[in-house]
Design a protein around this motif. Structure first.
Motif, PDB file in Angstrom:
ATOM      1  N   LEU A  16       6.269   7.449  -8.255  1.00  0.00           N
ATOM      2  CA  LEU A  16       5.681   7.137  -6.956  1.00  0.00           C
ATOM      3  C   LEU A  16       6.811   6.984  -5.949  1.00  0.00           C
ATOM      4  N   GLU A  61       0.850  -1.189   0.000  1.00  0.00           N
ATOM      5  CA  GLU A  61       0.000   0.000   0.000  1.00  0.00           C
ATOM      6  C   GLU A  61       0.884   1.236   0.000  1.00  0.00           C
ATOM      7  N   LEU A  62       0.565   2.172  -0.884  1.00  0.00           N
ATOM      8  CA  LEU A  62       1.348   3.390  -1.040  1.00  0.00           C
ATOM      9  C   LEU A  62       0.654   4.563  -0.353  1.00  0.00           C
ATOM     10  N   SER A  63       1.411   5.624  -0.127  1.00  0.00           N
ATOM     11  CA  SER A  63       0.874   6.805   0.557  1.00  0.00           C
ATOM     12  C   SER A  63      -0.106   7.596  -0.303  1.00  0.00           C
ATOM     13  N   ASP A  92       6.979   6.051  -2.963  1.00  0.00           N
ATOM     14  CA  ASP A  92       6.910   4.849  -2.129  1.00  0.00           C
ATOM     15  C   ASP A  92       7.213   3.578  -2.911  1.00  0.00           C
ATOM     16  N   ALA A  93       7.350   3.704  -4.231  1.00  0.00           N
ATOM     17  CA  ALA A  93       7.598   2.549  -5.102  1.00  0.00           C
ATOM     18  C   ALA A  93       8.710   2.923  -6.085  1.00  0.00           C
TER      19      ALA A  93
END
Length: 149
Positions: free
Chosen positions: A97, A66-68, A99-100
């Motif tokens: 992204l 799950e990303l922000s 966070d990715a």
């Protein structure tokens, strides 16, 4: 150009998706208003769009992270008019992204004047209804930080 010049998404009835075992978790999460990305469970590389095998190590092992919901515009264009929708303004973007790392997502900016979108613009995820009850991840310009310029 639309009267307001504000970027929007295509009407829900014009957007249809298909899923397969590699993409279903992405779309299920979006339906819950969550943004996720697949990460290889072996080499930890992120990959978007979702694929059955890691492009780095060819592993089929995947975990969904799950990303922000934060993103940054990597590139974009402005589309004024669409077949059958002469007054629509679209701003398709490719986003990074944070966070990715290494993953990019093709999406749209909504709710902004096209001139306010630039490479490096910070965005936050939102979700736009599309056909068959699904939700499409789209992005809005992030609010400036409190106490900022």
């Amino acid at each position: 150009m639309s009267e307001t010049g504000i970027a929007t998404a295509l009407p829900a009835e014009l957007v249809r998706i298909t899923t397969d075992p590699s993409t279903e978790p992405f779309w299920r999460a979006a339906k819950e208003r969550r943004l996720v990305a697949p990460r290889c469970a072996d080499c930890t590389a992120f990959r978007l769009p979702p694929t059955p095998f890691c492009p780095h190590c060819q592993s089929a092992s995947v975990e969904w992270v799950e990303l922000s919901g934060r993103a940054t515009v990597y590139t974009y264009t402005v589309v004024q008019g669409f077949p059958g929708l002469a007054d629509i303004t679209l701003v398709p973007v490719v986003v990074d992204l944070p966070d990715a790392p290494g993953a990019r997502l093709v999406t749209n900016v909504v709710g902004a004047a096209p001139g306010d979108v630039r490479i490096g613009t910070e965005l936050t995820v939102d979700f736009h209804p599309i056909s068959d009850g699904w939700l499409l991840p789209v992005f809005r310009i992030a609010d400036p930080p409190l106490g900022g310029e």
